[in-house]
Write an enzyme that holds these catalytic residues in place. Structure first.
Site, PDB file in Angstrom:
ATOM      1  CD  GLU A 193      32.940  18.285  79.041  1.00  0.00           C
ATOM      2  OE1 GLU A 193      32.217  19.612  79.597  1.00  0.00           O
ATOM      3  OE2 GLU A 193      34.616  18.013  78.148  1.00  0.00           O
TER       4      GLU A 193
ATOM      5  CD  GLU B 189      34.524  20.345  74.847  1.00  0.00           C
ATOM      6  OE1 GLU B 189      34.952  21.331  75.394  1.00  0.00           O
ATOM      7  OE2 GLU B 189      33.849  20.026  73.990  1.00  0.00           O
TER       8      GLU B 189
HETATM    9  C1  FCB Z   1      33.735  21.906  78.395  1.00  0.00           C
HETATM   10  C2  FCB Z   1      32.418  22.166  77.871  1.00  0.00           C
HETATM   11  C3  FCB Z   1      32.712  23.538  77.140  1.00  0.00           C
HETATM   12  C4  FCB Z   1      33.544  24.114  77.854  1.00  0.00           C
HETATM   13  C5  FCB Z   1      35.139  24.055  77.781  1.00  0.00           C
HETATM   14  C6  FCB Z   1      35.847  25.151  78.312  1.00  0.00           C
HETATM   15  O1  FCB Z   1      33.860  21.199  79.454  1.00  0.00           O
HETATM   16  O2  FCB Z   1      32.810  21.121  77.219  1.00  0.00           O
HETATM   17  O3  FCB Z   1      31.267  22.739  76.588  1.00  0.00           O
HETATM   18  O4  FCB Z   1      32.765  25.317  78.190  1.00  0.00           O
HETATM   19  O5  FCB Z   1      34.648  23.106  79.328  1.00  0.00           O
END
Ligand code: FCB
Length: 452
Positions: A162, A356
């Site tokens: 990210e 994620e």
């Molecule tokens: C993302 C991050 C991760 C976590 C999630 C909820 O942006 O990569 O570390 O905090 O959100």
């Protein structure tokens, strides 16, 4: 139905779970400094102890094994391995990750290693951090060291997690570590250097590889999805997804980061829009950034509805009152896991992973000693159905990593009760772990005991 070799995983990052921060020879990173400075994190909490995973990793791996989880995405803390960011190596740090990787493999769990999940060594920040062009070689050397040490056992690597957040939240908005708000010109230079660092890391990972590696990246972004199935609304959503963000929040963009990495050039419309702020971008830079990748990962949590406006421009659609939202106030929009993968795959054509996805819930231990979290089960089921539909419609979706296995340090939200993301509850007073209903649900799902 996802096929048998679909990758079902869970994800974490080092600072959010490890604890023993700045101990056992580790140097400070920007999150250590930012959280200790106070003011930036909920209740001035820090990652000093977090989930004490540094000591309890075996217990956490046992839980994953019990649940039948076969893939684990985690990150290494740069300053734990190279306390000053480069030069002297902390053998104790490397040894910790050796123990972790070996224990994962013994449990039949495949490690997926993220080289950088925001843990910039403080020493490098003092030297200019991402604004210093030397970051490219610093990061390359760090990646080479990881590959040299771990790639006999680790096959899958992500370079950066990210950039939207570590540059955008870190320096454009100044809400995340190091909490140093900077002007657009400087943050764009940092972004460009971060992309070059990504490219250099891909090269160095491969150079030191002890087996053929599979390398990808894990960016993020909110997904515009069409409010209807009309071709005009679909077009409007796609346009909005890849359009440049407003200059004062420019890092919140998908194409600005992913186009150069995968397509070898920055998007034209963005180059025009940001003209006065651009760093020097040479052909050699673009070549370095554009390294061949084996897969494309995207972290997707939510999106927003879009329609084609009267003037031919994409228009966001207002959410109705009482629109479902999570503990952190993020909207619940399963459509994001259909349209995000679809748009990204059409543009980048690489094997695709959700690296994620998950939900913050205000979980509690109930009177019966269990953690009942129907919202998380419902959220995940809705999102996975959307992902499955994307696969049916032709997206080469290879896997899904749930964020997260454990409740953990949720950056600026710290350990606030509304920011619990785990399939497993963590009592931070005792470090007790309680598998939530969603953990058992995920287990049945990934074992194939239960259709979606
Ligand atoms: C993302 C991050 C991760 C976590 C999630 C909820 O942006 O990569 O570390 O905090 O959100």
């Amino acid at each position: 139905m996802f096929n048998r070799d679909f990758v079902w995983g869970v994800a974490t990052s080092s600072y959010q779970i490890e604890g023993e921060a700045m101990r056992f020879g580790a140097g400070k990173n920007v999150w250590d400094a930012f959280s200790h400075a106070g003011g930036g994190v909920y209740n001035n909490q820090t990652g000093d102890i977090a989930c004490n995973h540094y000591n309890l990793y075996q217990r956490d791996i046992d839980i994953m094994k019990e649940l039948g989880i076969k893939h684990y995405r985690f990150s290494t803390n740069w300053a734990r391995i190279l306390p000053g960011g480069f030069g002297r190596v902390n053998e104790e740090g490397l040894a910790f990750y050796d123990r972790l990787i070996d224990a994962l493999l013994r449990a039949g769990i495949e490690p997926w290693l993220t080289v950088f999940h925001w843990e910039l060594p403080l020493e490098l920040y003092y030297r200019g951090g991402f604004a210093n062009p030397d970051i490219v070689e610093w990061f390359g050397d760090y990646a080479a060291l990881l590959s040299d040490r771990f790639s006999d056992r680790v096959k899958h690597f992500f370079t950066i997690n990210e950039p939207q957040c570590f540059i955008g939240l870190g320096y454009v908005r100044g809400e995340h570590a190091p909490g140093a708000k900077r002007g657009t010109k400087e943050t764009m230079l940092m972004g460009h250097n971060a992309l070059k660092a990504h490219g250099r890391a891909v090269q160095r990972l491969r150079e030191k590889a002890r087996q053929p590696l599979l390398i990808g990246v894990a960016p993020t972004g909110s997904v515009p999805y069409p409010v209807s199935d009309s071709p005009a609304d679909i077009e409007a959503a796609k346009k909005a997804y890849f359009a440049p963000a407003e200059e004062n929040d420019w890092a919140w963009s998908v194409a600005w980061w992913s186009d150069p990495m995968i397509l070898g050039k920055y998007p034209e419309d963005a180059l025009k829009k940001y003209e006065p702020f651009l760093p020097e971008i040479s052909d050699a830079d673009l070549k370095l950034i554009n390294q061949p990748l084996d897969f494309y990962g995207q972290n997707i949590y939510n999106g927003y509805a879009v329609k084609m406006g009267e003037n031919g421009e994409s228009e966001a659609v207002k959410r109705y009152d009482g629109f479902p939202s999570t503990g952190l106030g993020w909207p619940v929009t399963p459509e994001a896991l259909y349209w995000g993968p679809k748009f990204l795959y059409e543009r980048y054509r690489l094997p695709f992973y959700i690296t994620e996805n998950g939900v913050a819930v205000n979980d509690v231990i109930s009177l019966d000693g269990k953690v009942h979290d129907p919202q998380r089960i419902d959220f995940t089921e809705r999102y996975l159905r959307a992902l499955e539909k994307a696969q049916k419609d032709g997206v080469d979706v290879r896997g899904y990593f749930h964020w997260s296995i454990l409740d953990n340090f949720e950056w600026a939200s710290g350990y606030s009760s509304s920011s619990r993301f785990g399939l497993v509850y963590v009592d931070y007073r005792t470090q007790e772990r309680v598998i939530k209903d969603s953990g058992y649900w995920y287990s049945r799902l990934i074992r194939g005991d239960m259709p979606l």
